[in-house]
Design an enzyme around this catalytic site. Structure first.
Site, PDB file in Angstrom:
ATOM      1  N   GLY A  44      -0.935  17.691 -53.141  1.00 24.11           N
ATOM      2  CA  GLY A  44      -0.447  17.337 -51.844  1.00 24.11           C
ATOM      3  C   GLY A  44       0.308  16.000 -51.603  1.00 24.11           C
ATOM      4  N   CYS A  45       1.156  15.888 -50.512  1.00 21.93           N
ATOM      5  CA  CYS A  45       2.025  14.886 -50.135  1.00 21.93           C
ATOM      6  C   CYS A  45       1.051  13.628 -49.842  1.00 21.93           C
ATOM      7  CB  CYS A  45       2.769  15.501 -48.825  1.00 21.93           C
ATOM      8  SG  CYS A  45       1.734  15.954 -47.398  1.00 21.93           S
ATOM      9  N   TYR A  46       0.197  13.569 -49.178  1.00 25.48           N
ATOM     10  CA  TYR A  46      -0.594  12.558 -48.695  1.00 25.48           C
ATOM     11  C   TYR A  46      -1.279  11.985 -50.191  1.00 25.48           C
ATOM     12  CZ  TYR A  46      -0.758  12.098 -43.512  1.00 25.48           C
ATOM     13  OH  TYR A  46      -0.536  11.928 -42.308  1.00 25.48           O
TER      14      TYR A  46
END
Length: 863
Positions: free
Chosen positions: A674-676
């Site tokens: 995921g990005c975060y």
């Protein structure tokens, strides 16, 4: 009996918990979905409360009482915090037209109109817009019989001549008007849609006369109704291209709507409240089609409309994700079905056949069992190895129960007075699809008495209380049992349990027994990843994107367009089917809507080298299963969260800067982080071995991170001069970060008013005096010295500098005066290094290209 807490299993909240629940509901739930705010005093006027992108107006005279009634009704149907969270998670995460398709039997309108209207009004007042489609069979039969005409059916399909068609049309219009009128009397805006949705050909003109076979569904009238804030109320009348009206079975029409809208819930309302077993007279609670369909269709009582209904539902579910299901219930149970785990009536799903085994050799393979056991907390944490447990099983008297893909595996030891459920490892999908209930029902059938142990912090602890007869709490663990009435046997059970807890405490083991636990795998990134494999492949690579209409798909297409070797071979999107793929110049690619059979054919033809699953969570599994069933040569990368928590022997975790690049290069399946989670892991990892407490991550993302489906989190007007916190605990990225770095973290995401880019401020507690500020900066620079996409600076990185670039910038290092807490800042473009760029890195590694092939050098900070 040893002193500890003896628990009594209850299925309702006690007074204290109820107060807490109501309080949390008032704070977190009512504000999110009530049609008007709760304010005091009641005389305050309520005006222009916006729901979605439609406007709802509530008068001051009835606004408070209507809201109070709605909340009371909701509380009566949602009895646990988990079910509140389920409502918030599911029903606020999709576009309004994707909430539910509800098919209403004609008898419901005749006999239960008030109850039906009240239930639909309730949904309307909590901001939900089901697509309602009704039948009129009983009314048509009654009118024909009154005229001395015997209704005629073949295979459950009404033969519709011109006279019958006139009766059908009149009855449909009358029933539609009755329902719309009843709703409007309750203050619900409803829109009658009696034609213009279904286009059909003749099913068999000679055999059935004016009966239609639906060829297409026009979504615009339904979407326009919902956008205007009105419930769409449909009939199942269809028209040919030339305008001839045709009769279509309402069950069939509801199925076609479900195929097009892919709703969270598909509900069939009938007066019986489910399917009744004609032999026993009892209501069938569950039908698993994969296991029961063939035998069910042979039953003498399965005929006419029942046979048609079951057949149509099977054909519908065959083309929807395996997690989809259809509920057949009565109108009184509608809210229970929509808002609770237990549901009501008859649930029909594809399911899996459950297999009973009593030896390891009976499993599909040792590797398959090994992968399933990796989900066990004790094994994933390293406290127990799979190999040692398998050796233990070889010499044990045990029996196992599992579904075909081993999503839920129960292992019962029979060498004790009361058999012990030793392992019960279930994937998230198994819990979501209630496979766990299926397995437990079989356990109850085969074992009159059973015991098992669960951590008191287990996310599904309420489920275990519900399944048990008694329980006993000690040292953070709960012993459960059922089927035991003898007090001496219970005492012996508890004494043995307490001894095992004391032994575990002596060994300094704080983990649970592993049964049903949900702990993370401890891993550390304090050492560097393996050297970068050399890119030696120069052959073209064919990529197929499944679900490519979102921002990530568009960015990945742009990167592939500039790649020296990769090319887009297929791109699939139901919404964009037939349109040209924009911003791709290597060749003309037209959007397709690839179905399971299409994907199987492409894989059999070796037409794709890399499949990219750019789909929402819990959707891609049928596609993955189809690709794997062919045993072809292609590879798969999943951009969703579905496979980030499974064993890396099955899905490699694709974060090259921290994970083993050789593992990614050799993997057939890759889970894209995921990005975060990517930005947070890169920010924390250099300090992993110094962590002395709970790191906290304060993250703010541009609104592109909220996706393309309309919501306040991606509405620029709503976000103007605004910041929206959301999912402030237990976010899936919190789990992902914690699992990968081997330490729990607290993660608090927010949405800002810019389009793309993430800013992270991370506070990391460390042992007092263990590092100076200069040592911290040096540590980070050395850690990422050879990483092209990680840039370490002294200053605080800014989002405006990272937007549109392909890496992560880390800086702004600060050590507090007490020298026991470090603050580090980072920025990352959520659509690029947080998604598309990282996906391309992983594809490059797995295909044998250079890791950074296709990534523009002028868009990498620090290069």
């Amino acid at each position: 009996m040893p002193s500890a807490s003896l628990l009594v299993s209850t299925k309702r909240l006690n007074a204290s918990k109820f107060q807490k629940f109501v309080s949390s509901l008032n704070k977190s739930t009512i504000a999110g979905f009530a049609s008007v705010p709760l304010r005091a005093p009641p005389s305050v006027a309520f005006t222009r409360k916006k729901v979605g992108y439609s406007k709802r107006y509530v008068s001051s005279t009835n606004g408070f009482s209507a809201t109070r009634s709605t909340v009371i009704q909701l509380l009566n149907n949602i009895s646990t915090k988990r079910e509140v969270e389920q409502y918030l998670k599911y029903f606020t995460s999709v576009s309004q037209q994707q909430f539910a398709v509800i098919k209403v039997g004609g008898a419901i309108i005749s006999d239960n109109l008030h109850e039906l209207a009240s239930c639909l009004a309730f949904l309307y007042h909590v901001g939900l817009y089901p697509i309602v489609l009704h039948g009129t069979g009983p009314q048509v039969n009654g009118r024909l019989e009154a005229q001395g005409i015997e209704p005629d059916y073949i295979d459950g399909i009404r033969i519709t001549d011109e006279h019958t068609m006139a009766v059908v049309r009149k009855c449909f219009l009358e029933q539609n008007l009755k329902l719309v009128t009843a709703l409007e009397q309750l203050g619900v805006r409803a829109r009658p849609i009696t034609s213009g949705v279904f286009t059909a050909d003749y099913l068999d003109k000679d055999k059935y006369k004016l009966v239609g076979n639906i060829k297409s569904v026009t979504k615009e009238p339904i979407e326009a109704s919902i956008k205007a804030g009105a419930l769409p109320i449909l009939t199942s009348l269809a028209e040919t291209a030339s305008g001839q009206m045709l009769n279509v079975n309402a069950d069939v029409a509801a199925g076609e709507l479900a195929r097009v809208f892919e709703p969270l819930k598909i509900v069939y309302l009938n007066e019986k409240g489910g399917i009744i077993n004609g032999s026993t007279g009892e209501k069938i609670s569950m039908i698993n089609l994969d296991e029961e369909y063939d035998d069910l269709m042979k039953q003498s009582w399965v005929k006419y409309g029942t046979k048609l209904k079951i057949r149509e539902i099977k054909e519908l579910l065959d083309y929807l994700p395996r997690s989809s299901s259809v509920a057949i219930i009565n109108v009184q149970d509608l809210q229970k079905e929509l808002f609770t785990d237990s549901g009501a009536g008859t649930m029909i799903r594809r399911g899996y056949k459950l297999v009973k085994r009593s030896s390891i050799g009976e499993f599909p393979s040792a590797d398959a069992l090994r992968k399933a056991l990796q989900r066990d907390a004790g094994i994933s944490s390293g406290k127990e190895s799979v190999a040692s447990y398998l050796r233990y099983l070889e010499n044990s008297d045990f029996v196992s129960y599992a579904d075909e893909p081993l999503e839920a595996v129960a292992i019962v030891k029979k060498d004790t007075n009361v058999p012990t459920l030793d392992k019960f490892v279930c994937s998230d999908a198994a819990w979501l699809n209630n496979v766990t209930d299926n397995v437990f029902n079989v356990l109850r059938r085969d074992f009159p008495a059973l015991q098992w142990v669960v951590s008191e912090n287990d996310a599904n602890i309420a489920w275990h209380f519900d399944k048990s007869q008694g329980s006993y709490l000690k040292g953070g663990k709960v012993l459960f049992w059922y089927g035991i009435d003898d007090i001496n046997t219970i005492s012996e059970l508890v004494e043995n349990f307490v001894k095992s807890c004391d032994t575990a405490s002596t060994l300094n083991s704080s983990a649970s027994s592993g049964v049903f636990a949900n702990k993370k795998s401890a891993r550390s990134y304090s050492t560097r990843s393996t050297p970068r494999p050399e890119g030696v492949n120069t052959n073209p690579g064919r990529v197929a994107l499944i679900g490519a209409r979102g921002y990530t798909g568009k960015n990945l297409v742009s990167l592939i367009n500039g790649h020296p070797y990769l090319e887009v071979a297929h791109v699939s999107s139901r919404e964009l089917k037939g349109q040209k793929l924009q911003d791709y110049t290597k060749s003309e690619i037209i959007y397709e809507s690839l179905q399971i059979q299409d994907i199987r054919k492409l894989e059999e033809q070796n037409a794709v080298d890399f499949w990219v699953m750019a789909l929402p969570n819990k959707v891609c599994e049928p596609f993955v299963e189809t690709i794997q069933s062919v045993h072809g040569k292609s590879k798969i990368i999943d951009l969703s969260a579905d496979h980030r928590f499974v064993s890396e022997s099955d899905w490699a975790y694709g974060l090259p800067e921290l994970n083993d690049r050789a593992k990614i290069a050799n993997a057939a399946k890759i889970a894209n982080p995921g990005c975060y989670a990517t930005g947070s892991q890169l920010t924390i990892s250099p300090l992993t071995k110094y962590i002395n407490g709970l790191p906290t991550v304060f993250g703010v993302s541009g609104y592109s991170g909220a996706g393309t489906k309309p919501s306040p989190k991606n509405d620029p007007k709503f976000l103007n001069n605004n910041l929206i916190p959301y999912a402030l605990s237990d976010h899936i990225h919190e789990r992902e970060i914690s699992a990968r770095i081997g330490h729990n973290v607290a993660f608090m995401p927010h949405v800002g008013q810019w389009f793309q880019g993430i800013s992270l401020t991370v506070s990391i507690p460390i042992k007092k005096g263990s590092l100076s500020i200069d040592e911290i900066r040096k540590l980070y620079r050395n850690f990422y010295e050879d990483e092209k996409l990680v840039h370490v600076i002294d200053d605080i990185p800014l989002v405006k500098d990272i937007e549109g670039t392909h890496g992560v910038v880390i800086g702004g290092f600060k050590l507090n005066d007490a020298e026991d807490r470090v603050v580090v800042c980072a920025t990352i473009d959520n659509l690029l290094k947080g998604a598309a760029t990282q996906c391309l890195q992983n594809i490059n590694l797995a295909m044998g290209y250079g890791e950074y092939a296709g990534i523009p050098e002028n868009k990498i900070i620090g290069v």
